[in-house]
Design an enzyme around this catalytic site. Sequence first.
Site, mmCIF file in Angstrom:
data_model
loop_
_atom_site.group_PDB
_atom_site.id
_atom_site.type_symbol
_atom_site.label_atom_id
_atom_site.label_comp_id
_atom_site.label_asym_id
_atom_site.label_seq_id
_atom_site.Cartn_x
_atom_site.Cartn_y
_atom_site.Cartn_z
ATOM 1 N N GLY A 130 0.821 -1.212 0.000
ATOM 2 C CA GLY A 130 0.000 0.000 0.000
ATOM 3 C C GLY A 130 0.851 1.256 0.000
ATOM 4 O O GLY A 130 0.620 2.192 -0.768
ATOM 5 N N ASP A 131 1.857 1.279 0.848
ATOM 6 C CA ASP A 131 2.774 2.418 0.892
ATOM 7 C C ASP A 131 3.615 2.507 -0.375
ATOM 8 O O ASP A 131 3.790 3.591 -0.951
ATOM 9 C CB ASP A 131 3.708 2.283 2.104
ATOM 10 C CG ASP A 131 3.017 2.584 3.413
ATOM 11 O OD1 ASP A 131 2.657 3.750 3.634
ATOM 12 O OD2 ASP A 131 2.828 1.657 4.217
#
Length: 384
Positions: A169-170
Site C-alpha cells: 500500500g505504501d
Amino acid sequence: MRPLPPPLDGVRVLDFSRMLAGPFCTALLADAGADVIKVEGLEGDDSRHFSPRAGGESCYFMMINRGKRSISLDLKSAEGRATAHALAARSDIVVENFRPGVAARLGIDFATLSAINPKLVYASISGFGQDGPLAHRPAYDIIAQAMSGIMSVNGPAGSAPNRVGESIGDIAAGLQAAWAILAALHGRERDGRGQHLDVAMVDSVFSLMVTSLSQYLFTGAVPGRIGNAHPMSAPLDSFAASDGHMIIAVANDGLFAKLTAAMGMAEVAADPRFATDPARKANEAALRTIIEGWTLRHSVEAAVATLEAAGIPASPILSIDQVVSGVHATARGLVRTVDHKTAGPVPVVPQPVRFLGSGTLQARPAPLLGEHTEEVLAELRLPA
C-alpha cells in the site's frame, strides 16, 4: 559522448513526509538526482526509531531516506513555518503524507504554499485521498491492503485473507506519486504553473489489480484466493520438487506441448482435458498430479535446468538471502554500498531503472537528523 547529468539534476524537493509512502517517493526522486530536503520535527521521523539498527541509526530509515538532506524545523512555531515558506518559494516539488487537514493546520498546505510559489507541484499522499467519505480515516499499509481488495485474493484456497508480504500500500502510493509528480512537472513546462496531486494508498493498490478487476468488471465473477495459481491459465503455479518448490509458467498451447515433451510425456498435450488453456484450467487438479509426478522425481535445480533448456519459463523460489547473493542481483547492482556518517558502509537499494545516457547514477546515504540545517539555510540565504 559525454554522459548526461542525472535526469532530475537541478530539481529541488521539499519533503515533509514521514514513515514510508512519502519517503519512498522522494527517495526515488533523489535517486534520479533531485535535491531532496527532508524537513523533520525536532524529534525526527518516527521511522528513525525502528529496528534493526547500525551505528545507532535505523536501518529501515537509512534504506528509504537515502540521498536526502535533513533539516529540523518546528512547524508549530511561527519561525519554523516562515522557514518552510521560504523553502517552498525556492522549491519545485512538495511531498507530504499527513492525514487530510493536518498540513493546513501547520500552514504548509497547497493553498498556502502555491500562493507563495504558483509553480509548485504539490503531492499529498494519504490513505483514502483528500476528499470522500473515508478521507478522515487514518490508514497504515495493512488497512490499505484490506480496503483495496488485494487481501481478498491473496493466500491459499480456503484460507483467511492474507496480507501481501511487503508494504504494498505504501510502496504503490509512493510509485504513483513519483510518476504523477514527473507528469505534473512536464505539464508545468507547458502551462507555467504547478498543481495539487491527490494520491490515495487504497486507490493506488486497487488500480494495480488488473487481473482481478478484469474478471469482476467484465464477468461479474468475484475472484477469490487460489494460492500461487493463475486465475485464468494453467499450469502457472508452484510445484513440489524432491527438495523444495519451483515455479512453472505456461500460458499457451505451444509452451504446453514443449513442457510435456520435456517431461517425456508428449501424449499429455493431446489429451482433450489439456488441449487448450481453458481446458487445462478446468482440469487443473488432474494436471497438477501429472506434473508433480515428474517434478517430485527431480531436484529443483535439475527440473528448472531441464525446462529452461526446452525454452519453458521455470524458476526456483528464492529466499531474500538467495536473491541478494545471486548472480542476477549482483550483475545488475540491485544492492549498493554507501558510506554513512556514523553507521559506516551500509547497503542501499536504489531505484532499479537504468538511465543509460546518464551512466550509473550516484547512490548517497541517508542523513542524520538535522544534519544539513545550517547548510541548506545558508545556501538559500535564510537565517539559521
